[in-house]
Design a protein around this motif. Sequence first.
Motif, PDB file in Angstrom:
ATOM      1  N   ASN A  82       2.809 -11.688   3.429  1.00  0.00           N
ATOM      2  CA  ASN A  82       3.578 -10.814   2.532  1.00  0.00           C
ATOM      3  C   ASN A  82       3.079  -9.375   2.624  1.00  0.00           C
ATOM      4  O   ASN A  82       3.874  -8.432   2.610  1.00  0.00           O
ATOM      5  N   LEU A  83       1.762  -9.216   2.725  1.00  0.00           N
ATOM      6  CA  LEU A  83       1.192  -7.870   2.875  1.00  0.00           C
ATOM      7  C   LEU A  83       1.637  -7.248   4.195  1.00  0.00           C
ATOM      8  O   LEU A  83       1.976  -6.063   4.258  1.00  0.00           O
ATOM      9  N   GLN A  84       1.650  -8.066   5.251  1.00  0.00           N
ATOM     10  CA  GLN A  84       2.081  -7.573   6.559  1.00  0.00           C
ATOM     11  C   GLN A  84       3.559  -7.165   6.526  1.00  0.00           C
ATOM     12  O   GLN A  84       3.953  -6.180   7.142  1.00  0.00           O
ATOM     13  N   ILE A  91       6.762  -0.006   3.289  1.00  0.00           N
ATOM     14  CA  ILE A  91       6.542   0.158   1.845  1.00  0.00           C
ATOM     15  C   ILE A  91       5.120   0.657   1.583  1.00  0.00           C
ATOM     16  O   ILE A  91       4.897   1.482   0.704  1.00  0.00           O
ATOM     17  N   VAL A  92       4.161   0.145   2.363  1.00  0.00           N
ATOM     18  CA  VAL A  92       2.773   0.609   2.234  1.00  0.00           C
ATOM     19  C   VAL A  92       2.254   1.047   3.598  1.00  0.00           C
ATOM     20  O   VAL A  92       2.725   0.586   4.637  1.00  0.00           O
ATOM     21  N   ALA A  99       0.183  -1.646  -8.566  1.00  0.00           N
ATOM     22  CA  ALA A  99       1.447  -0.902  -8.632  1.00  0.00           C
ATOM     23  C   ALA A  99       2.383  -1.328  -7.498  1.00  0.00           C
ATOM     24  O   ALA A  99       3.594  -1.480  -7.694  1.00  0.00           O
ATOM     25  N   VAL A 100       1.817  -1.544  -6.323  1.00  0.00           N
ATOM     26  CA  VAL A 100       2.617  -1.980  -5.169  1.00  0.00           C
ATOM     27  C   VAL A 100       3.141  -3.397  -5.387  1.00  0.00           C
ATOM     28  O   VAL A 100       4.308  -3.689  -5.104  1.00  0.00           O
ATOM     29  N   PHE A 101       2.290  -4.278  -5.917  1.00  0.00           N
ATOM     30  CA  PHE A 101       2.717  -5.656  -6.191  1.00  0.00           C
ATOM     31  C   PHE A 101       3.866  -5.679  -7.192  1.00  0.00           C
ATOM     32  O   PHE A 101       4.808  -6.456  -7.058  1.00  0.00           O
ATOM     33  N   ILE A 102       3.776  -4.820  -8.194  1.00  0.00           N
ATOM     34  CA  ILE A 102       4.799  -4.786  -9.244  1.00  0.00           C
ATOM     35  C   ILE A 102       6.116  -4.224  -8.702  1.00  0.00           C
ATOM     36  O   ILE A 102       7.177  -4.803  -8.918  1.00  0.00           O
ATOM     37  N   THR A 103       6.038  -3.124  -7.961  1.00  0.00           N
ATOM     38  CA  THR A 103       7.271  -2.510  -7.435  1.00  0.00           C
ATOM     39  C   THR A 103       7.950  -3.389  -6.385  1.00  0.00           C
ATOM     40  O   THR A 103       9.173  -3.407  -6.291  1.00  0.00           O
ATOM     41  N   SER A 104       7.150  -4.134  -5.619  1.00  0.00           N
ATOM     42  CA  SER A 104       7.737  -5.017  -4.602  1.00  0.00           C
ATOM     43  C   SER A 104       8.030  -6.410  -5.156  1.00  0.00           C
ATOM     44  O   SER A 104       8.404  -7.314  -4.416  1.00  0.00           O
ATOM     45  N   ARG A 105       7.830  -6.582  -6.461  1.00  0.00           N
ATOM     46  CA  ARG A 105       8.131  -7.820  -7.189  1.00  0.00           C
ATOM     47  C   ARG A 105       7.355  -9.037  -6.688  1.00  0.00           C
ATOM     48  O   ARG A 105       7.836 -10.159  -6.753  1.00  0.00           O
ATOM     49  N   LEU A 106       6.164  -8.795  -6.183  1.00  0.00           N
ATOM     50  CA  LEU A 106       5.294  -9.909  -5.809  1.00  0.00           C
ATOM     51  C   LEU A 106       4.521 -10.407  -7.025  1.00  0.00           C
ATOM     52  O   LEU A 106       3.993 -11.518  -7.018  1.00  0.00           O
TER      53      LEU A 106
END
Length: 150
Positions: A82-84, A91-92, A99-106
């Motif tokens: 998922n990170l990849q 996205i990153v 913040a990234v997890f929240i915006t990408s809905r993970l």
Amino acid sequence: MNLSNLQPAEGSTHNQNKRLGRGEGSGKGGTSARGHKGAKSRSGYSKKIGFEGGQMPLQRRVPKFGFTNINRIEYQGVNLDNLQLLVDNGIVTDTVDMAVFITSRLATKTEVVKILGRGELKAKLKVSAHKFTATAKAAIEAAGGEAIEL
């Protein structure tokens, strides 16, 4: 049209049910098709969930077991693949945090995130999360990144 072939207008009647309890002449008087005595013949009867007619119900026959740990922490798992994907989609680029997890809905803002080791990570990332599995941490560091526990 005459008296021998009178019928109601199309769609004006819709109830085909026999009216119960309206005298013996109706054919459904007396017990109103409920039979004699018993709970089902009474007004207000409704079958209780799990009731088995007086037999000990299943939920009482089966023994209780286990307990619920009130201190359990439920982690939201995020895998390396998922990170990849986040890197591949642009996205990153270098850091991954809540913040990234929240915006990408993970994950949602109230969830505790754990990075799991499924998949392959090629990008050099600085990952911030609450927990890491040993394989995930090793993979992030092998790619030249950094695993920061919150």
